[in-house]
Scaffold this active site. Structure first.
Site, PDB file in Angstrom:
ATOM      1  N   GLY A  31     -35.957 -23.948  57.361  1.00 28.28           N
ATOM      2  CA  GLY A  31     -37.235 -24.651  58.002  1.00 28.28           C
ATOM      3  C   GLY A  31     -38.123 -25.069  57.069  1.00 28.28           C
ATOM      4  N   TYR A  32     -39.317 -25.466  57.760  1.00 33.48           N
ATOM      5  CA  TYR A  32     -40.284 -26.203  56.888  1.00 33.48           C
ATOM      6  C   TYR A  32     -39.906 -27.388  56.088  1.00 33.48           C
ATOM      7  CZ  TYR A  32     -45.257 -26.433  55.854  1.00 33.48           C
ATOM      8  OH  TYR A  32     -46.546 -26.796  55.535  1.00 33.48           O
ATOM      9  N   HIS A  37     -34.387 -31.850  52.826  1.00 36.13           N
ATOM     10  CA  HIS A  37     -33.420 -31.476  53.946  1.00 36.13           C
ATOM     11  C   HIS A  37     -33.066 -32.911  54.794  1.00 36.13           C
ATOM     12  CE1 HIS A  37     -36.249 -28.054  53.795  1.00 36.13           C
ATOM     13  NE2 HIS A  37     -35.115 -27.447  53.494  1.00 36.13           N
ATOM     14  N   LYS A 148     -30.488 -29.059  44.232  1.00 43.24           N
ATOM     15  CA  LYS A 148     -31.717 -28.395  43.844  1.00 43.24           C
ATOM     16  C   LYS A 148     -31.575 -26.850  43.687  1.00 43.24           C
ATOM     17  CE  LYS A 148     -36.083 -27.126  44.219  1.00 43.24           C
ATOM     18  NZ  LYS A 148     -36.008 -26.038  45.334  1.00 43.24           N
ATOM     19  N   GLN A 152     -26.761 -21.509  44.269  1.00 42.63           N
ATOM     20  CA  GLN A 152     -26.506 -21.285  45.586  1.00 42.63           C
ATOM     21  C   GLN A 152     -25.249 -22.584  45.830  1.00 42.63           C
ATOM     22  OE1 GLN A 152     -29.297 -20.855  49.067  1.00 42.63           O
ATOM     23  NE2 GLN A 152     -28.918 -23.156  49.331  1.00 42.63           N
ATOM     24  N   MET A 183     -38.448 -31.741  45.299  1.00 44.08           N
ATOM     25  CA  MET A 183     -39.007 -31.349  46.615  1.00 44.08           C
ATOM     26  C   MET A 183     -38.484 -30.022  46.909  1.00 44.08           C
ATOM     27  SD  MET A 183     -39.443 -34.480  49.129  1.00 44.08           S
ATOM     28  CE  MET A 183     -40.256 -35.888  48.417  1.00 44.08           C
TER      29      MET A 183
HETATM   30  O1  PAF Z   1     -31.103 -23.231  51.031  1.00 40.81           O
HETATM   31  C1  PAF Z   1     -31.644 -22.655  51.777  1.00 40.81           C
HETATM   32  O2  PAF Z   1     -32.673 -22.970  52.613  1.00 40.81           O
HETATM   33  C2  PAF Z   1     -31.013 -21.250  52.424  1.00 40.81           C
HETATM   34  O3  PAF Z   1     -30.647 -20.311  51.078  1.00 40.81           O
HETATM   35  C3  PAF Z   1     -29.905 -21.386  53.394  1.00 40.81           C
HETATM   36  C4  PAF Z   1     -28.522 -22.018  52.614  1.00 40.81           C
HETATM   37  C5  PAF Z   1     -30.426 -21.952  54.397  1.00 40.81           C
HETATM   38  C6  PAF Z   1     -29.581 -19.884  53.658  1.00 40.81           C
HETATM   39  O4  PAF Z   1     -30.327 -19.119  54.391  1.00 40.81           O
END
Ligand code: PAF
Length: 289
Positions: A31-32, A37, A148, A152, A183
């Site tokens: 969120g936010y 996104h 970014k 992950q 961002m």
């Molecule tokens: O990148 C993120 O916002 C978080 O790490 C994710 C992938 C939604 C997992 O909580």
């Protein structure tokens, strides 16, 4: 746009989309929302017919409880932005829906104990566990993650490969502010001079590209040059400057076929990360950041 809070209801709804032969695109978020996104949703729409976004501030991936409580949240604003970007369904579970009686984790130790993992113990275990759960719940055809958060994105690609999740992972380009700052939902915490100084991270990547194009490919030369540019921006602390292999995330002595230059630094209390993917094609290097 639908907003669904429970796993059972979400599954029912996605199953009906599948019966209509819809390809499901998925953008997991906490969120936010910002333009970064929304660009992920745009990319997802290029590959799939029905867009699902999850909004879940995943407590398990916060090693600092204060960071969790101060993580910015504004769901009404998120819904409006998601709708505008073309999201069809927002999955907004609460903690008890996601984590009842949890005992199982997903982890890839070798790839998560350094870079951001070194200072955030348990962070990537939390990320991998929640993403594995979300993949099982949503069962998307495509899932989009931003470059970014490159560590992950790479470990999620590895998890999907190792555990045979039937989903294609797309790594989407970094979206930047006009001055180059990547961002991030955390940018809202950058105040005054820290905000303007933070652009030194982006400048350090520009410096790295300049050197690479001049033929500098050794980590021992790139790392100090990048560090000097960030230092000039007066960070509170540099967490790391690393050159790693794209597949394994292990440190390398010189650039390979596909490498990542990753940096993390604190400006005031705010920890910022950024990176560049460097690919060798023939004798030429392309730098994407
Ligand atoms: O990148 C993120 O916002 C978080 O790490 C994710 C992938 C939604 C997992 O909580």
């Amino acid at each position: 746009m639908m907003i669904i809070n429970t796993i059972a209801e979400l599954r029912k709804h996605i199953a009906s989309q599948r019966r209509n032969n819809k390809k499901i695109g998925f953008v997991p978020t906490m969120g936010y929302l910002h333009e970064g996104h929304l660009s992920l949703v745009g990319i997802s729409r290029q590959h799939s017919d029905y867009q699902v976004m999850s909004i879940f501030v995943n407590k398990m991936q916060f090693n600092d409880p204060k960071d969790y409580t101060t993580y910015p949240r504004d769901y009404e604003r998120d819904f409006a932005l998601a709708k505008g970007a073309g999201v069809d369904l927002v999955f907004l579970p609460d903690d008890s829906e996601m984590y009842q009686n949890r005992l199982t984790y997903v982890d890839i130790e070798m790839m998560t104990d350094h870079l951001c993992g070194a200072t955030r113990p348990g962070h990537f275990r939390g990320v991998l566990t929640v993403v594995a759960k979300l993949f099982n719940i949503v069962q998307p055809d495509y899932a989009v993650f931003g470059q970014k958060d490159i560590q992950q994105a790479i470990i999620i690609q590895k998890m999907v490969k190792d555990l045979d999740f039937p989903v294609t992972i797309i790594v989407a380009p970094i979206i930047r502010e006009p001055d180059g700052l990547a961002m991030s939902s955390r940018n809202v915490h950058l105040k005054g001079q820290d905000r303007s100084n933070a652009v030194s991270i982006y400048k350090s990547l520009q410096k790295a590209e300049e050197l690479i194009q001049q033929g500098v490919v050794q980590s021992y030369a790139l790392i100090p040059a990048i560090t000097d540019v960030i230092t000039a921006g007066k960070p509170k602390k540099i967490d790391y400057v690393s050159v790693v292999d794209y597949e394994t995330l292990q440190p390398i002595e010189s650039l390979k076929e596909k490498s990542v230059i990753a940096v993390a630094a604190f400006f005031g209390p705010t920890r910022l990360i950024d990176n560049m993917i460097v690919e060798k094609k023939g004798d030429a290097y392309t730098c994407v950041y």
